[in-house]
Design an enzyme around this catalytic site. Structure first.
Site, PDB file in Angstrom:
ATOM      1  CG  HIS A  44      -6.070  -4.796   6.268  1.00 38.73           C
ATOM      2  ND1 HIS A  44      -4.740  -4.475   6.226  1.00 38.73           N
ATOM      3  CD2 HIS A  44      -6.639  -3.889   7.108  1.00 38.73           C
ATOM      4  CE1 HIS A  44      -4.514  -3.439   7.022  1.00 38.73           C
ATOM      5  NE2 HIS A  44      -5.658  -3.058   7.560  1.00 38.73           N
ATOM      6  CB  THR A  47     -12.959  -3.677  -2.155  1.00 38.43           C
ATOM      7  OG1 THR A  47     -13.377  -2.668  -1.220  1.00 38.43           O
ATOM      8  CG2 THR A  47     -14.009  -4.765  -2.247  1.00 38.43           C
ATOM      9  NE  ARG A  48      -6.054  -1.681  -0.510  1.00 44.33           N
ATOM     10  CZ  ARG A  48      -6.593  -1.899   0.685  1.00 44.33           C
ATOM     11  NH1 ARG A  48      -7.889  -1.989   0.833  1.00 44.33           N
ATOM     12  NH2 ARG A  48      -5.816  -2.014   1.744  1.00 44.33           N
ATOM     13  CE  LYS A 263     -12.122   0.051   1.202  1.00 45.25           C
ATOM     14  NZ  LYS A 263     -11.464  -1.180   0.775  1.00 45.25           N
ATOM     15  CG  HIS A 268      -1.099  11.587   1.477  1.00 46.06           C
ATOM     16  ND1 HIS A 268      -0.257  10.500   1.545  1.00 46.06           N
ATOM     17  CD2 HIS A 268      -1.064  12.003   0.181  1.00 46.06           C
ATOM     18  CE1 HIS A 268       0.276  10.279   0.354  1.00 46.06           C
ATOM     19  NE2 HIS A 268      -0.203  11.164  -0.490  1.00 46.06           N
ATOM     20  CB  CYS A 312      -4.857   0.408   5.928  1.00 42.90           C
ATOM     21  SG  CYS A 312      -4.311  -0.407   4.475  1.00 42.90           S
ATOM     22  CE  LYS A 345      -5.513   1.485  -9.118  1.00 40.46           C
ATOM     23  NZ  LYS A 345      -4.654   2.038  -8.025  1.00 40.46           N
TER      24      LYS A 345
HETATM   25  C1  LIG Z   1      -6.417   2.370   3.112  1.00 41.77           C
HETATM   26  C2  LIG Z   1      -5.758   1.981   1.831  1.00 41.77           C
HETATM   27  C3  LIG Z   1      -6.484   2.074   0.649  1.00 41.77           C
HETATM   28  C4  LIG Z   1      -5.889   1.739  -0.560  1.00 41.77           C
HETATM   29  N1  LIG Z   1      -6.631   1.783  -1.692  1.00 41.77           N
HETATM   30  C5  LIG Z   1      -6.105   1.337  -2.849  1.00 41.77           C
HETATM   31  C6  LIG Z   1      -6.907   1.201  -3.987  1.00 41.77           C
HETATM   32  O1  LIG Z   1      -8.109   1.492  -3.941  1.00 41.77           O
HETATM   33  N2  LIG Z   1      -6.350   0.738  -5.130  1.00 41.77           N
HETATM   34  C7  LIG Z   1      -5.040   0.388  -5.191  1.00 41.77           C
HETATM   35  O2  LIG Z   1      -4.578  -0.029  -6.260  1.00 41.77           O
HETATM   36  N3  LIG Z   1      -4.240   0.471  -4.104  1.00 41.77           N
HETATM   37  C8  LIG Z   1      -4.736   0.922  -2.941  1.00 41.77           C
HETATM   38  N4  LIG Z   1      -3.981   0.985  -1.818  1.00 41.77           N
HETATM   39  C9  LIG Z   1      -2.554   0.620  -1.899  1.00 41.77           C
HETATM   40  C10 LIG Z   1      -2.391  -0.887  -1.915  1.00 41.77           C
HETATM   41  O3  LIG Z   1      -3.293  -1.493  -1.030  1.00 41.77           O
HETATM   42  C11 LIG Z   1      -0.960  -1.237  -1.611  1.00 41.77           C
HETATM   43  O4  LIG Z   1      -0.134  -0.610  -2.572  1.00 41.77           O
HETATM   44  C12 LIG Z   1      -0.743  -2.747  -1.665  1.00 41.77           C
HETATM   45  O5  LIG Z   1      -1.648  -3.404  -0.816  1.00 41.77           O
HETATM   46  C13 LIG Z   1       0.674  -3.040  -1.263  1.00 41.77           C
HETATM   47  O6  LIG Z   1       0.884  -4.437  -1.325  1.00 41.77           O
HETATM   48  P1  LIG Z   1       2.182  -5.032  -0.669  1.00 41.77           P
HETATM   49  O7  LIG Z   1       2.283  -6.433  -1.097  1.00 41.77           O
HETATM   50  O8  LIG Z   1       3.327  -4.116  -0.934  1.00 41.77           O
HETATM   51  O9  LIG Z   1       1.926  -4.908   0.906  1.00 41.77           O
HETATM   52  P2  LIG Z   1       1.221  -5.963   1.892  1.00 41.77           P
HETATM   53  O10 LIG Z   1       0.040  -6.573   1.247  1.00 41.77           O
HETATM   54  O11 LIG Z   1       1.073  -5.298   3.203  1.00 41.77           O
HETATM   55  O12 LIG Z   1       2.303  -7.109   1.972  1.00 41.77           O
HETATM   56  C14 LIG Z   1       3.547  -6.966   2.618  1.00 41.77           C
HETATM   57  C15 LIG Z   1       3.714  -8.206   3.472  1.00 41.77           C
HETATM   58  O13 LIG Z   1       5.043  -8.325   3.951  1.00 41.77           O
HETATM   59  C16 LIG Z   1       4.954  -8.896   5.235  1.00 41.77           C
HETATM   60  N5  LIG Z   1       6.218  -8.677   5.928  1.00 41.77           N
HETATM   61  C17 LIG Z   1       6.748  -7.491   6.307  1.00 41.77           C
HETATM   62  N6  LIG Z   1       7.943  -7.672   6.892  1.00 41.77           N
HETATM   63  C18 LIG Z   1       8.188  -9.008   6.899  1.00 41.77           C
HETATM   64  C19 LIG Z   1       9.247  -9.811   7.398  1.00 41.77           C
HETATM   65  N7  LIG Z   1      10.334  -9.280   7.993  1.00 41.77           N
HETATM   66  N8  LIG Z   1       9.165 -11.161   7.241  1.00 41.77           N
HETATM   67  C20 LIG Z   1       8.074 -11.722   6.631  1.00 41.77           C
HETATM   68  N9  LIG Z   1       7.028 -10.989   6.156  1.00 41.77           N
HETATM   69  C21 LIG Z   1       7.089  -9.652   6.274  1.00 41.77           C
HETATM   70  C22 LIG Z   1       3.778  -8.160   5.852  1.00 41.77           C
HETATM   71  O14 LIG Z   1       3.284  -8.793   6.991  1.00 41.77           O
HETATM   72  C23 LIG Z   1       2.793  -8.161   4.679  1.00 41.77           C
HETATM   73  O15 LIG Z   1       1.969  -9.306   4.690  1.00 41.77           O
HETATM   74  C24 LIG Z   1      -4.538   1.323  -0.591  1.00 41.77           C
HETATM   75  C25 LIG Z   1      -3.810   1.216   0.600  1.00 41.77           C
HETATM   76  C26 LIG Z   1      -4.418   1.529   1.807  1.00 41.77           C
HETATM   77  C27 LIG Z   1      -3.622   1.387   3.069  1.00 41.77           C
END
Ligand SMILES: Cc1cc2nc3c(=O)[nH]c(=O)nc-3n(C[C@H](O)[C@H](O)[C@H](O)COP(=O)(O)OP(=O)(O)OC[C@H]3O[C@@H](n4cnc5c(N)ncnc54)[C@H](O)[C@@H]3O)c2cc1C
Length: 376
Positions: A44, A47-48, A263, A268, A312, A345
């Protein structure tokens, strides 16, 4: 009903996998513990950043090229703007990364780029005030993804192709059937069976996969949005996304888009890691002071009143590279997600890879460097 694939977690990675699987005509179920989208995980904050000359390792560049193509495909399928090009800047002292890492990736993969001094960056992009002797690699295809909108687009596109998706249904446990065939998934609503399981639960990976507990550590991050004194200098057509290493740490930032404010965040942030449900979420004045002092020094025209602060999760591996692999004991279970703060990304291409692994047990993409073995 028995599904071909169940996807746990309908965030960045999971929603992309659902779309890829549904496009291939598979019976697929997505299970999400919160809403779709939501502000409790890692994707959330609107943007990323996306950038091509990857300073973390040149091995990601072929994946990035495919990620760009698939983001454009999703834009067409959803008829919405998801990928905005602004150019990217990787800047630091000349001998350090991100500048050196980006330069190595750009040279190895023949990526178009320009090298600028800090002084040249400040003239060309007047929102910036980098140290004059810094080195910066400018790359015109850098930009950002509208991350929450992209999750909704992946979900809509998957549903149009027949995917079944349940929000507010946390997975409590999963079991692999013996012999590498099939899984059973239990939620607070029911019990489901499938041939394969993709675990894309982000910061909760360690909760669902004990082998990842010490290899995928959630960490609290905080994003800030500040009102620019001169908004035009922080618009997407005047302000490239950045990764910079300064004396105060490594920071990233993006132009104003959809919500008020320039933004940015610090990698870390305050170093707060631990079990996911123990990490505090509400930003406070210590977070704000740390972030504002950075903006006042390096982006003084962007450091007006605070518009928003949001926390986040990063999910960090020991070497900060992703884990995308089969479960070590169950080949019908695929692990995706721990992305160490740079994974969004790649979600579009990860969706393709996860679908390949779930269906064919192999992929044409080179993901050997993301295997679990390296962390044994
Ligand atoms: C502040 C911040 C800035 C960032 N900036 C960048 C950037 O500029 N560029 C970039 O490439 N990356 C960036 N990242 C990293 C990137 O956002 C993450 O790598 C990416 O969003 C991870 O996606 P995901 O699907 O693993 O996690 P999520 O999108 O969090 O999805 C995981 C999902 O699993 C669900 N879940 C968990 N446990 C369960 C369960 N037991 N049952 C059902 N559902 C479950 C959660 O609710 C969630 O919806 C950033 C991250 C942060 C926090």
């Amino acid at each position: 009903m028995v599904y071909d694939v169940i996807v746990v977690g309908v965030g960045g990675m999971g929603s992309a996998a659902l779309w890829q699987l549904a496009q291939r005509g598979k019976r697929v179920l997505g299970l999400e513990r919160f809403d779709i989208p939501h502000a409790m995980g890692s994707s959330h904050g609107v943007t990323r950043i996306i950038r091509l000359p990857y300073h973390e390792s040149p091995a990601y560049v072929p994946l990035l090229r495919r990620a760009y193509e698939l983001w454009r495909d999703l834009e067409k399928a959803s008829r919405s703007e998801l990928l905005v090009l602004t150019g990217s800047l990787d800047a630091s002292r000349e001998t350090e990364s991100p500048f050196q890492g980006a330069l190595q990736s750009a040279r190895l993969h023949g990526i178009e780029h320009q090298i600028l001094s800090g002084r040249e960056v400040n003239v060309r992009f007047p929102g910036y005030r980098l140290p004059a002797d810094f080195a910066a690699l400018y790359q015109p295809q850098g930009g950002f993804i509208a991350s929450e909108r992209a999750i909704v687009s992946h979900v809509n596109a998957a549903q149009e192709r027949g995917a079944e998706i349940h929000a507010r249904e946390p997975v409590l446990q999963w079991q692999a059937k013996p012999g590498g065939e099939g899984v059973v998934v239990t939620t607070d609503h029911g019990r489901y069976e499938a041939a394969s399981l993709i675990l894309a639960s982000g910061a909760w990976m360690g909760e669902l996969v004990p082998v990842l507990k010490n290899r995928a550590l959630p960490e609290r991050q905080v994003l800030a949005w500040l009102q620019p004194q001169q908004p035009a200098l922080f618009a997407p057509d005047r302000f490239p996304v950045f990764n910079i290493q300064v004396d105060e740490g490594r920071y990233y930032g993006l132009p104003v888009y959809e919500v008020p404010g320039f933004k940015f965040g610090r990698y870390h942030h305050l170093g707060e890691s631990g079990p996911v449900d123990s990490i505090r979420r509400e930003p406070d004045s210590r977070d704000e002071t740390l972030l504002r002092s950075f903006a006042e020094k390096y982006f003084p025209l962007g450091s007006g009143p605070t518009m928003a602060l949001r926390s986040c999760f990063f999910t960090n591996t020991p070497d900060e590279h992703f884990i995308v692999d089969f479960h070590p004991e169950h080949p019908q279970v695929i692990l995706a997600s721990p992305c160490s703060g740079h994974g969004y990304k790649f979600c579009s291409v990860m969706g393709e890879i996860l679908a390949d692994l779930a269906i064919d047990r192999r992929t044409r993409h080179d993901i050997g460097f993301l295997g679990l073995d390296r962390l044994a």
